[in-house]
Design an enzyme around this catalytic site. Structure first.
Site, PDB file in Angstrom:
ATOM      1  N   SER A 250       1.261  -1.285   0.211  1.00 55.20           N
ATOM      2  CA  SER A 250       0.012   0.155  -0.369  1.00 55.20           C
ATOM      3  C   SER A 250       0.827   0.997  -0.068  1.00 55.20           C
ATOM      4  CB  SER A 250      -0.979   0.014   1.174  1.00 55.20           C
ATOM      5  OG  SER A 250      -0.108   0.550   2.413  1.00 55.20           O
ATOM      6  N   LYS A 251      -0.119   2.810  -0.442  1.00 58.64           N
ATOM      7  CA  LYS A 251       0.490   4.072   0.400  1.00 58.64           C
ATOM      8  C   LYS A 251       2.510   3.561   1.069  1.00 58.64           C
ATOM      9  CE  LYS A 251      -1.574   6.798  -3.412  1.00 58.64           C
ATOM     10  NZ  LYS A 251      -3.189   7.481  -3.034  1.00 58.64           N
ATOM     11  N   ARG A 252       1.591   3.131   2.390  1.00 57.12           N
ATOM     12  CA  ARG A 252       2.645   2.853   3.521  1.00 57.12           C
ATOM     13  C   ARG A 252       3.746   2.711   3.051  1.00 57.12           C
ATOM     14  NH1 ARG A 252      -1.067   0.519   7.004  1.00 57.12           N
ATOM     15  NH2 ARG A 252      -2.517   0.901   4.988  1.00 57.12           N
ATOM     16  N   GLY A 254       5.324   3.099   0.957  1.00 51.00           N
ATOM     17  CA  GLY A 254       6.464   4.008  -0.208  1.00 51.00           C
ATOM     18  C   GLY A 254       6.213   3.971  -1.324  1.00 51.00           C
TER      19      GLY A 254
END
Ligand code: GLU
Length: 482
Positions: A250-252, A254
């Site tokens: 996911s975006k988390r 990076g």
């Protein structure tokens, strides 16, 4: 049958690695079968869709070499197509208007929850009489359009990746909303599952290849194909891309968008190659390096894994370095210039091309990513480079000053400096001082580059000499020793 597949990204963000990997599998499948690969932009979410994301998606697919044969088709240009199809379902009695307010629906779900049941629509307005409908409309209520789902129905499909999948009508959450609320007699904005089916029918899509996160939509869509009297295509749900912890990337985590990978200095063929391996194993499992076209010759869903594919940075880095090491110096130079410029280095980029290509040749075998070039060549682009702590330590050792001094004194006799005479110079100075070359070279490196490690010393020296920076560096080293 001619294979027709599509990638259907929503332009609510930059091209995501997961979408790009799904595009790769669609492309490979199309090319393997001599079929057609179509790009459809699903931009009906007007609030979240943005033209810059559309551009980013087009650029990213193009950069990766995922050329499409038809499109881009924009859903927002096709709104007229959807409403008549909803009317068709209403006319056939397969869909109906439902007038519950959001509060009533919330209360329904809360009551189900309290009883420990999964929340679902209770099909409460499925059989309203015209009089009941008129009464709700007279109250000023709006209506969504719901598609009837038979609870007893079993929906089965043979997934290209996952084999037979069976779904019960009862598990689909009750009659599904296919168009948002609108006032009396109107049809509100058609929703995702419906629009996708209408588009896929209209575009004669034969194989719907998409991420595993869409599996739950497929039984609903199959029912819609049937209701619209269309052939049901084949479905293939590709495994998710997972992070190192085994959770969905996911975006988390990076970097996840293709343009970020591009900025970091991954090259398109390497990234495309890597994405192909994210979930697919070639028939010869030892073969790791191939072009998209080569993969297409061998691609089939029997070798796509069911399990999620872990994203492996080491593998991507290795592949990228393999590609970088084989790019001809001239082409690689073109690719490195933007990274040098971005680092703020100044140079006559066009005027002194031979020197630049020599710099490229010097570092090309050590590059993992294009952006590595900035740190590796700092001493070649920045005049007053300074000295690292370790370099200073070397230069302050007993005898270092004498060596640097001797090299500086000898240099004018060895012009123009070449590979051969620079070696001779080192030999001569070592001999004169009663030292070994192995003692002299680390000191020379520290003085010339300001570092104790780096690319080949002699080549570095020649490159600095070309800029007339070698004598000033030696002088700066002597000054730093004092
Ligand atoms: N627009 C959907 C997405 O971006 C794809 C829908 C589909 O492939 O059916 O996830």
């Amino acid at each position: 049958m001619t294979v027709r597949v599509r990638i259907a990204p929503s332009p609510t963000g930059n091209l995501h690695i997961g979408t790009a990997r799904t595009a790769v599998f669609n492309w490979l499948y199309a090319r393997h079968h001599g079929g057609t690969f179509i790009l459809r932009i699903e931009d009906t979410d007007l609030e979240r869709s943005r033209p810059e994301f559309t551009q980013n998606i087009l650029d990213g697919l193009q950069w990766l070499g995922l050329t499409w044969d038809e499109g881009p088709v924009f859903q927002s240009d096709r709104l007229d197509l959807y409403r008549p199809k909803i009317q068709e379902l209403l006319d056939k009695g397969l869909a109906y208007r439902a007038y519950e307010t959001p509060e009533e629906l919330d209360a329904m779900r809360a009551a189900q929850k309290a009883k420990g049941e999964a929340p679902r629509y209770n099909n409460g307005h499925r059989n309203l009489t015209p009089a009941q409908q008129a009464a709700y409309e007279a109250e000023g209520r709006t209506a969504v359009i719901r598609f009837k789902i038979n609870d007893d129905r079993e929906i089965v499909w043979n997934d290209l990746v996952r084999g037979t999948i069976t779904w019960k009508g009862h598990d689909l959450g009750g009659d599904m909303v296919i168009a948002r609320a609108s006032s009396a007699g109107d049809i509100g904005q058609p929703l995702y599952n419906f629009v996708v089916v209408v588009d896929d029918i209209d575009m004669a899509i034969t194989h719907v290849i998409r991420g595993e996160d869409h599996i739950g939509n497929t039984p609903k869509q199959i029912l819609l194909y049937e209701a619209l009297g269309a052939n049901v295509p084949e479905f293939g749900h590709t495994p998710l891309i997972l992070n190192q912890q085994g959770a969905k990337l996911s975006k988390r985590d990076g970097v996840t968008s293709i343009s970020d990978f591009q900025k970091m200095g991954y090259v398109a063929p390497a990234l495309a190659n890597y994405m192909t391996l994210l979930g697919w194993t070639p028939p010869d499992a030892t073969q790791e390096i191939f072009t998209l076209a080569e993969a297409a010759q061998q691609f089939g869903f029997e070798r796509v894994n069911k399990a999620g594919a872990k994203f492996d940075w080491d593998k991507l880095n290795w592949l990228n370095s393999q590609y970088l090491h084989h790019i001809p110096a001239s082409e690689l130079t073109d690719q490195l210039i933007p990274y040098w410029q971005q680092a703020g280095y100044e140079f006559d980029w066009e005027g002194d091309r031979p020197w630049l290509e020599q710099v490229t040749a010097l570092i090309s075998q050590s590059l993992t990513r294009l952006d590595d070039c900035a740190a590796m060549t700092h001493y070649l682009f920045v005049k007053d480079v300074g000295f690292s702590e370790e370099a200073l330590k070397k230069l302050k050792q007993d005898g270092s000053a004498e060596m640097v001094q001797a090299i500086a004194a000898a240099l004018p006799n060895y012009q123009p400096l070449t590979e051969t005479n620079s070696q001779d110079l080192i030999k001569q100075v070592a001999k004169d001082l009663g030292r070994k070359e192995g003692q002299l070279k680390p000191i020379l490196r520290a003085a010339l580059t300001g570092e104790t490690k780096g690319p080949d010393l002699i080549q570095s020296w020649l490159l600095l000499n070309h800029r007339s920076w070698d004598i000033p560096r030696l002088q700066a080293a002597l000054a730093a020793i004092d």
